[in-house]
Write an enzyme that holds these catalytic residues in place. Sequence first.
Site, PDB file in Angstrom:
ATOM      1  N   GLN A 357       0.889  -1.049  -0.049  1.00 28.77           N
ATOM      2  CA  GLN A 357      -0.186   0.044   0.059  1.00 28.77           C
ATOM      3  C   GLN A 357       0.731   1.081   0.228  1.00 28.77           C
ATOM      4  OE1 GLN A 357      -3.321   0.116   0.028  1.00 28.77           O
ATOM      5  NE2 GLN A 357      -3.683   2.364   0.228  1.00 28.77           N
ATOM      6  N   GLU A 358       2.035   1.185   0.641  1.00 28.15           N
ATOM      7  CA  GLU A 358       2.615   2.329   0.717  1.00 28.15           C
ATOM      8  C   GLU A 358       3.605   2.659  -0.435  1.00 28.15           C
ATOM      9  OE1 GLU A 358       3.079   4.658   3.433  1.00 28.15           O
ATOM     10  OE2 GLU A 358       1.497   3.565   4.668  1.00 28.15           O
TER      11      GLU A 358
END
Length: 457
Positions: A357-358
């Site tokens: 996600q990051e």
Amino acid sequence: MGRRTVATRTLRTAALAATAAMSVTAFAALPAAADQSHRVQPGDTVSALAHRYDSSVGAIVRANDLNARAVILIGQTLVIPTQGSAAPARTSSASAATHTVAPGDTVSSLARAYGTTVSAIVSANGLSNPSLIRIGEKLSIPGAGNASAAKATTSTTSTATHTVASGDTVWALARRYGVSVSSITQANDLGSSAVIRIGQSLRIPGASSAGNTAATTTASSSSSSSSSTKLATDANLSDFGGATQTYTVAAGDTLAAIANRFGVSASSLVSANGIKNPSLIRVGQRLTVPGGVPTGLVGDTFAGRTYSAGVVGAANQNKATLNATQVPSRAQMQALIVSTAKQYGVNPALAQAIAYQESGFNMRAVSPANAVGAMQVIPSTGAWMSEVVGRDLNLLDPQDNVTAGVALLRHLQRDGRALETAIAGYYQGEAGVKKYGMHPDTRQYVASVLALMNRFS
């Protein structure tokens, strides 16, 4: 906790922008004599206050129940615990042993060897920074249930000799031989730069073997990002001024564009590299960039918010460093995240979901807020997690970057806290979630991470 990669997030409040601006002048102030209250002024940050008052990031965070990003607001009153009064009394237990620090020792390795805990050693010796112990220093080891084994281990460790080959770095050698970066740099008087040369003979104190597992060796040899590579923050960005950097020419580069990127003149590049024809530079050519601090690699504005020059400058420096450094592939970073999560007792699916996600497992990712690496950790959180794990973490180091993010996830899940709350805390900050609940963008973040966990389970 690093935040806000361009591909995945919307940024929250303008209050964080004030927090991001770190005052260099605050570091010049003298430490306070005792614990006291501090009213936050423009430019204050937790790390700057820790330095000013001779305290630590972790101590201030804990004393004020700050979130994982150590967010503080102008006008807020903080309790500043200092070393003089915060250091616990030394343990006088009959089971305590005394250990003389040897090359390669760390607080965490001593805790394992003696069958005790990092926190017990820190408390018994009043250590303000567990990552800073000196060779020859005598430490009290409370509850040393395995003292004889530890002494035997210490006395039988050997010093290996390694001849530097192409691609070797101090970080990779430390992993290969199962020792710390600092033990190699100290044993060979490498200094803070830890520069090594092909053909150089290095002493490796406490070497446990000539190599670890195949997976470790592969990861080590594929990465030349050593712990000695300096992380840039807005507080120490001036340390990079006047430094000489190296840049590898990429397709489409021109000398003028490279000069503009690093904030130097084209003539200085010509002079430093003995270039006869400035219009002829080759892809793959390595150029010396004297006195340059890169610009333009990371933007200064995202989602309507403009970051301070110090934060953006540090982000650009870190991006340039990572761009010029060989780092593990995305697949290798994913494998490193899985192994580290298992080591720290964190669900590997959760750690992978957060990292994807990051950054999409991209170790070279740097955000305008100076969130660094695959786990997108900002420097103040990296300093906090250094205290948590008991050693200095460099966010430019792939293993340290993953360790910081995974250790934060473990912290957020302590005492059986709900998974959704932990995920929200990684994004919004633990204290922010507790005080305000989940913001709408936080709920979206949590839903996305939960979906990704199913993918990585």
